[in-house]
Design a protein around this motif. Structure first.
Motif, PDB file in Angstrom:
ATOM      1  N   THR A 176      27.316  56.603  35.880  1.00 35.82           N
ATOM      2  CA  THR A 176      28.175  55.994  36.891  1.00 35.82           C
ATOM      3  C   THR A 176      29.640  56.199  36.511  1.00 35.82           C
ATOM      4  O   THR A 176      29.953  56.523  35.368  1.00 35.82           O
ATOM      5  N   PRO A 177      30.560  56.011  37.455  1.00 32.50           N
ATOM      6  CA  PRO A 177      31.980  56.083  37.110  1.00 32.50           C
ATOM      7  C   PRO A 177      32.335  55.040  36.039  1.00 32.50           C
ATOM      8  O   PRO A 177      31.711  53.985  35.948  1.00 32.50           O
ATOM      9  N   PHE A 178      33.342  55.356  35.246  1.00 38.04           N
ATOM     10  CA  PHE A 178      33.778  54.461  34.172  1.00 38.04           C
ATOM     11  C   PHE A 178      34.089  53.067  34.709  1.00 38.04           C
ATOM     12  O   PHE A 178      33.696  52.053  34.119  1.00 38.04           O
ATOM     13  N   SER A 179      34.789  52.995  35.843  1.00 37.72           N
ATOM     14  CA  SER A 179      35.181  51.698  36.401  1.00 37.72           C
ATOM     15  C   SER A 179      33.972  50.836  36.753  1.00 37.72           C
ATOM     16  O   SER A 179      34.028  49.605  36.657  1.00 37.72           O
ATOM     17  N   VAL A 180      32.890  51.474  37.132  1.00 40.00           N
ATOM     18  CA  VAL A 180      31.661  50.744  37.444  1.00 40.00           C
ATOM     19  C   VAL A 180      30.966  50.297  36.157  1.00 40.00           C
ATOM     20  O   VAL A 180      30.488  49.170  36.047  1.00 40.00           O
ATOM     21  N   ALA A 181      30.945  51.171  35.170  1.00 37.81           N
ATOM     22  CA  ALA A 181      30.279  50.866  33.904  1.00 37.81           C
ATOM     23  C   ALA A 181      30.924  49.700  33.168  1.00 37.81           C
ATOM     24  O   ALA A 181      30.246  48.974  32.426  1.00 37.81           O
ATOM     25  N   VAL A 182      32.239  49.507  33.356  1.00 38.98           N
ATOM     26  CA  VAL A 182      32.938  48.420  32.650  1.00 38.98           C
ATOM     27  C   VAL A 182      33.316  47.278  33.599  1.00 38.98           C
ATOM     28  O   VAL A 182      34.220  46.499  33.317  1.00 38.98           O
ATOM     29  N   ARG A 183      32.606  47.186  34.703  1.00 36.16           N
ATOM     30  CA  ARG A 183      32.949  46.184  35.722  1.00 36.16           C
ATOM     31  C   ARG A 183      32.906  44.767  35.171  1.00 36.16           C
ATOM     32  O   ARG A 183      33.746  43.917  35.522  1.00 36.16           O
ATOM     33  N   ASP A 184      31.937  44.469  34.307  1.00 32.20           N
ATOM     34  CA  ASP A 184      31.867  43.120  33.727  1.00 32.20           C
ATOM     35  C   ASP A 184      33.142  42.776  32.965  1.00 32.20           C
ATOM     36  O   ASP A 184      33.594  41.624  32.974  1.00 32.20           O
ATOM     37  N   LEU A 185      33.722  43.761  32.295  1.00 33.49           N
ATOM     38  CA  LEU A 185      34.952  43.518  31.544  1.00 33.49           C
ATOM     39  C   LEU A 185      36.152  43.365  32.469  1.00 33.49           C
ATOM     40  O   LEU A 185      37.023  42.522  32.235  1.00 33.49           O
ATOM     41  N   THR A 186      36.223  44.166  33.518  1.00 38.24           N
ATOM     42  CA  THR A 186      37.386  44.086  34.408  1.00 38.24           C
ATOM     43  C   THR A 186      37.409  42.785  35.208  1.00 38.24           C
ATOM     44  O   THR A 186      38.445  42.411  35.754  1.00 38.24           O
ATOM     45  N   GLN A 187      36.276  42.077  35.250  1.00 40.92           N
ATOM     46  CA  GLN A 187      36.268  40.766  35.895  1.00 40.92           C
ATOM     47  C   GLN A 187      36.833  39.677  34.984  1.00 40.92           C
ATOM     48  O   GLN A 187      37.039  38.538  35.405  1.00 40.92           O
ATOM     49  N   ASP A 188      37.085  40.029  33.731  1.00 41.55           N
ATOM     50  CA  ASP A 188      37.734  39.159  32.755  1.00 41.55           C
ATOM     51  C   ASP A 188      39.221  39.530  32.767  1.00 41.55           C
ATOM     52  O   ASP A 188      39.579  40.680  32.520  1.00 41.55           O
ATOM     53  N   ASN A 189      40.099  38.572  33.034  1.00 42.61           N
ATOM     54  CA  ASN A 189      41.518  38.900  33.225  1.00 42.61           C
ATOM     55  C   ASN A 189      42.211  39.401  31.960  1.00 42.61           C
ATOM     56  O   ASN A 189      43.350  39.837  32.004  1.00 42.61           O
ATOM     57  N   ARG A 190      41.507  39.379  30.835  1.00 43.47           N
ATOM     58  CA  ARG A 190      42.091  39.939  29.612  1.00 43.47           C
ATOM     59  C   ARG A 190      42.078  41.461  29.611  1.00 43.47           C
ATOM     60  O   ARG A 190      42.822  42.086  28.858  1.00 43.47           O
ATOM     61  N   PHE A 191      41.240  42.062  30.454  1.00 45.41           N
ATOM     62  CA  PHE A 191      41.068  43.513  30.425  1.00 45.41           C
ATOM     63  C   PHE A 191      41.719  44.172  31.636  1.00 45.41           C
ATOM     64  O   PHE A 191      41.674  43.643  32.748  1.00 45.41           O
ATOM     65  N   VAL A 192      42.300  45.340  31.389  1.00 41.44           N
ATOM     66  CA  VAL A 192      42.925  46.086  32.476  1.00 41.44           C
ATOM     67  C   VAL A 192      42.598  47.568  32.318  1.00 41.44           C
ATOM     68  O   VAL A 192      42.605  48.113  31.211  1.00 41.44           O
ATOM     69  N   LEU A 193      42.282  48.201  33.445  1.00 43.04           N
ATOM     70  CA  LEU A 193      42.026  49.637  33.458  1.00 43.04           C
ATOM     71  C   LEU A 193      43.338  50.400  33.391  1.00 43.04           C
ATOM     72  O   LEU A 193      44.331  50.010  34.004  1.00 43.04           O
ATOM     73  N   CYS A 194      43.329  51.478  32.635  1.00 43.41           N
ATOM     74  CA  CYS A 194      44.484  52.372  32.577  1.00 43.41           C
ATOM     75  C   CYS A 194      43.971  53.770  32.907  1.00 43.41           C
ATOM     76  O   CYS A 194      43.371  54.433  32.058  1.00 43.41           O
ATOM     77  N   GLY A 195      44.158  54.196  34.129  1.00 39.09           N
ATOM     78  CA  GLY A 195      43.619  55.473  34.562  1.00 39.09           C
ATOM     79  C   GLY A 195      42.124  55.375  34.800  1.00 39.09           C
ATOM     80  O   GLY A 195      41.578  54.304  35.070  1.00 39.09           O
ATOM     81  N   THR A 196      41.427  56.486  34.648  1.00 35.34           N
ATOM     82  CA  THR A 196      40.000  56.536  34.964  1.00 35.34           C
ATOM     83  C   THR A 196      39.095  56.514  33.744  1.00 35.34           C
ATOM     84  O   THR A 196      37.866  56.562  33.877  1.00 35.34           O
ATOM     85  N   SER A 197      39.693  56.418  32.540  1.00 32.81           N
ATOM     86  CA  SER A 197      38.844  56.510  31.352  1.00 32.81           C
ATOM     87  C   SER A 197      39.275  55.597  30.204  1.00 32.81           C
ATOM     88  O   SER A 197      38.844  55.784  29.074  1.00 32.81           O
ATOM     89  N   LEU A 198      40.116  54.602  30.486  1.00 30.51           N
ATOM     90  CA  LEU A 198      40.590  53.713  29.424  1.00 30.51           C
ATOM     91  C   LEU A 198      40.687  52.281  29.936  1.00 30.51           C
ATOM     92  O   LEU A 198      41.137  52.030  31.047  1.00 30.51           O
ATOM     93  N   LEU A 199      40.243  51.358  29.077  1.00 27.83           N
ATOM     94  CA  LEU A 199      40.309  49.928  29.374  1.00 27.83           C
ATOM     95  C   LEU A 199      40.831  49.229  28.129  1.00 27.83           C
ATOM     96  O   LEU A 199      40.311  49.437  27.026  1.00 27.83           O
ATOM     97  N   VAL A 200      41.869  48.400  28.279  1.00 24.22           N
ATOM     98  CA  VAL A 200      42.443  47.730  27.111  1.00 24.22           C
ATOM     99  C   VAL A 200      42.355  46.219  27.261  1.00 24.22           C
ATOM    100  O   VAL A 200      42.379  45.681  28.367  1.00 24.22           O
ATOM    101  N   ASN A 201      42.250  45.545  26.115  1.00 23.36           N
ATOM    102  CA  ASN A 201      42.222  44.093  26.066  1.00 23.36           C
ATOM    103  C   ASN A 201      43.649  43.587  25.847  1.00 23.36           C
ATOM    104  O   ASN A 201      44.205  43.712  24.751  1.00 23.36           O
ATOM    105  N   LEU A 202      44.254  43.040  26.885  1.00 19.24           N
ATOM    106  CA  LEU A 202      45.641  42.585  26.812  1.00 19.24           C
ATOM    107  C   LEU A 202      45.841  41.506  25.748  1.00 19.24           C
ATOM    108  O   LEU A 202      46.911  41.405  25.150  1.00 19.24           O
ATOM    109  N   HIS A 203      44.821  40.733  25.514  1.00 15.67           N
ATOM    110  CA  HIS A 203      44.943  39.614  24.581  1.00 15.67           C
ATOM    111  C   HIS A 203      45.180  40.070  23.151  1.00 15.67           C
ATOM    112  O   HIS A 203      45.780  39.356  22.342  1.00 15.67           O
TER     113      HIS A 203
END
Length: 245
Positions: A176-203
């Motif tokens: 699946t697309p990266f954004s779909v695979a990490v959907r559980d994390l992106t529903q946590d406001n600590r995480f933000v997508l950067c482009g199509t292949s990176l997710l960072v924990n703001l905290h």
């Protein structure tokens, strides 16, 4: 849950002691422990010897090291506990932003306000601590706590989760697309997508420069200036709107 309180005024230390005991008695099912310190130096010594606290309730104006400098020291040590400041005014709001303060309690301390802030803070910590992600790897399924993840990146259809403890966890090949695979994390406001292949924990970010992000364990991630600029904007918004109330 561990709470540290620091105030150099004996009157307020006595009041805090009484309020904390009353608060803990009102929620007997919760496992809460607290310690009280009369100086920033004493608290720092305790942290270095026994480890971090989940919540720091700090007076801003103290003899010797003040509460803002104490907060900066705690952040420099990689301590990400919620910081709540006791103060006579909110004129220190911008300074408190530097240490990612979560809340203010104005003196004189009112019991209802104090208990309300504690309820809110402990509930958020409990909620964050309970969030986990199940990752399928070649060796089996691994459970990762959200708070243990610094960032995740996609490479050749495999997601690598870089963790706070310095280890990595690689997923199986995803379909699946990266954004779909990490959907559980992106529903946590600590995480933000950067482009199509990176997710960072703001905290866990401690600084963002023109082309580099530094995390709390001093790990550095090099990105384009445009990406750093976008993440910096979201990072500021996260701390200012979510942590400084």
């Amino acid at each position: 849950m561990k709470i540290a309180l620091c105030d150099d005024d004996l009157r307020y230390r006595t009041q805090l002691f009484d309020l904390m005991n009353e608060y803990i008695s009102s929620i007997p099912d919760e496992d809460i422990h607290f310690s009280i310190y009369d100086s920033a130096e004493e608290l720092l010594n305790a942290v270095e010897k026994t480890g971090h606290f989940d919540i720091y309730i700090l007076d801003i104006i103290m003899d010797g090291m003040n509460g803002i400098d104490l907060g900066l020291k705690l952040r420099a040590l990689g301590k990400n506990g919620k910081i709540i400041y006791l103060t006579n005014s909110i004129e220190f709001a911008l300074d408190a932003f530097k240490v990612r303060a979560y809340h203010y309690i104005l003196k004189p301390i009112k019991k209802d306000e104090f208990f309300s802030v504690l309820d809110e803070t402990t509930n958020i910590i409990a909620s964050h601590n309970d969030k986990s992600l199940l990752v399928k790897t070649k060796e089996g399924t691994v459970k990762l706590k959200h708070d243990s993840i610094l960032y995740a990146e996609l490479c050749r259809r495999v997601i690598t989760y870089h963790l706070v403890n310095g280890t990595d966890v690689d997923s199986i090949t995803i379909r699946t697309p990266f954004s779909v695979a990490v959907r559980d994390l992106t529903q946590d406001n600590r995480f933000v997508l950067c482009g199509t292949s990176l997710l960072v924990n703001l905290h866990h970010i401690t600084s963002i420069e023109n082309d580099m992000i530094t995390f709390k364990n001093t790990y550095k991630l090099y990105l384009s200036k445009n990406s750093c600029r976008k993440i910096r904007s979201v990072w500021y918004d996260f701390w200012f709107n979510k942590e400084v109330l």
